[in-house]
Design a protein around this motif. Structure first.
Motif, PDB file in Angstrom:
ATOM      1  N   ASP A   1      26.718  39.327  55.672  1.00 55.79           N
ATOM      2  CA  ASP A   1      26.933  39.988  56.966  1.00 55.79           C
ATOM      3  C   ASP A   1      27.040  38.939  58.080  1.00 55.79           C
TER       4      ASP A   1
ATOM      5  N   LEU B   1      34.859  37.764  52.119  1.00 55.02           N
ATOM      6  CA  LEU B   1      33.527  38.095  52.643  1.00 55.02           C
ATOM      7  C   LEU B   1      33.441  39.580  52.988  1.00 55.02           C
ATOM      8  N   ASP B   2      34.501  40.095  53.591  1.00 60.43           N
ATOM      9  CA  ASP B   2      34.515  41.523  53.914  1.00 60.43           C
ATOM     10  C   ASP B   2      34.382  42.361  52.636  1.00 60.43           C
TER      11      ASP B   2
ATOM     12  N   LEU C   1      27.988  35.832  57.880  1.00 62.71           N
ATOM     13  CA  LEU C   1      29.174  34.977  57.782  1.00 62.71           C
ATOM     14  C   LEU C   1      30.479  35.759  57.770  1.00 62.71           C
ATOM     15  N   ALA C   2      30.410  37.073  57.711  1.00 60.39           N
ATOM     16  CA  ALA C   2      31.633  37.872  57.757  1.00 60.39           C
ATOM     17  C   ALA C   2      32.218  37.910  59.163  1.00 60.39           C
ATOM     18  N   ASP C   3      31.481  37.417  60.134  1.00 58.25           N
ATOM     19  CA  ASP C   3      31.986  37.392  61.512  1.00 58.25           C
ATOM     20  C   ASP C   3      32.677  36.052  61.793  1.00 58.25           C
TER      21      ASP C   3
ATOM     22  N   LEU D   1      39.181  33.708  53.317  1.00 57.42           N
ATOM     23  CA  LEU D   1      37.727  33.816  53.194  1.00 57.42           C
ATOM     24  C   LEU D   1      37.232  35.073  53.903  1.00 57.42           C
ATOM     25  N   GLN D   2      37.861  35.387  55.030  1.00 60.81           N
ATOM     26  CA  GLN D   2      37.490  36.611  55.765  1.00 60.81           C
ATOM     27  C   GLN D   2      37.594  37.836  54.856  1.00 60.81           C
TER      28      GLN D   2
ATOM     29  N   ALA E   1      30.782  41.997  51.275  1.00 59.54           N
ATOM     30  CA  ALA E   1      29.679  42.395  52.168  1.00 59.54           C
ATOM     31  C   ALA E   1      29.251  43.837  51.900  1.00 59.54           C
TER      32      ALA E   1
END
Lengths: 106, 106
Positions: B10, A9-10, B12-14, A5-6, A13
């Motif tokens: 942004d 999302l990256d 949730l990318a963390d 998921l990381q 984004a």
């Protein structure tokens, strides 16, 4: 290899990458070559990087045909892995991927 | 004010913010004070920033009760705005938000 998921999302984004995704979703598979994204006004190397990131998270498939590199959005595959995520990107308001920005055969 | 997809992605990318969200989802609303996230090993100011970002995209509601700031995850509201996105975060593998990391009343 399972995409995290990381990573997804990256990848999403970035607004330019979301725009590429929306533009590809607006045309049939394998009809849109990489060379037709010059209107995005980013350096060619940056554009290559964006495509590589999208490939890396399983959103994009590419194949070479002569001198052109054609693209297919892996909609079903990505939806199966991350339900709902691609729909959010496609529903986002913003440049849609047709009209003045891109014409077939240009 | 409508939260943009950019802001939501942004936020949730963390990975720390996603972990805060998962931990809050694991307990009833308004039971988990901000002070109980010290196990995340980030500076207090950083933690405050993470909470502010989550509030900013409509994922978090907070209220003060005595010396404690309690939290509620705005699940339904966020789901209505970005269908599927929160589910992806909650389904992500990783520290779940209960067990040794946090005990009620500590």
């Amino acid at each position: 290899m399972e995409v995290t998921l990381q990573a997804a999302l990256d990848a999403l984004a970035d607004p330019i990458r979301r725009r590429i995704v929306r533009e590809l979703a607006a045309v049939p598979d394998w009809t849109r070559p990489c060379g037709t994204f010059a209107h995005l006004s980013v350096a060619k190397s940056t554009l290559s990087h964006h495509f590589a990131v999208l490939r890396g998270v399983g959103l994009l498939e590419q194949r070479d045909e002569g001198t052109r590199r054609l693209n297919r959005l892996r909609r079903e595959e990505f939806e199966a892995r991350f339900p709902g995520l691609l729909s959010l990107v496609l529903a986002e308001e913003g440049p849609a991927g047709h009209g003045e920005a891109y014409e077939e055969g240009r």
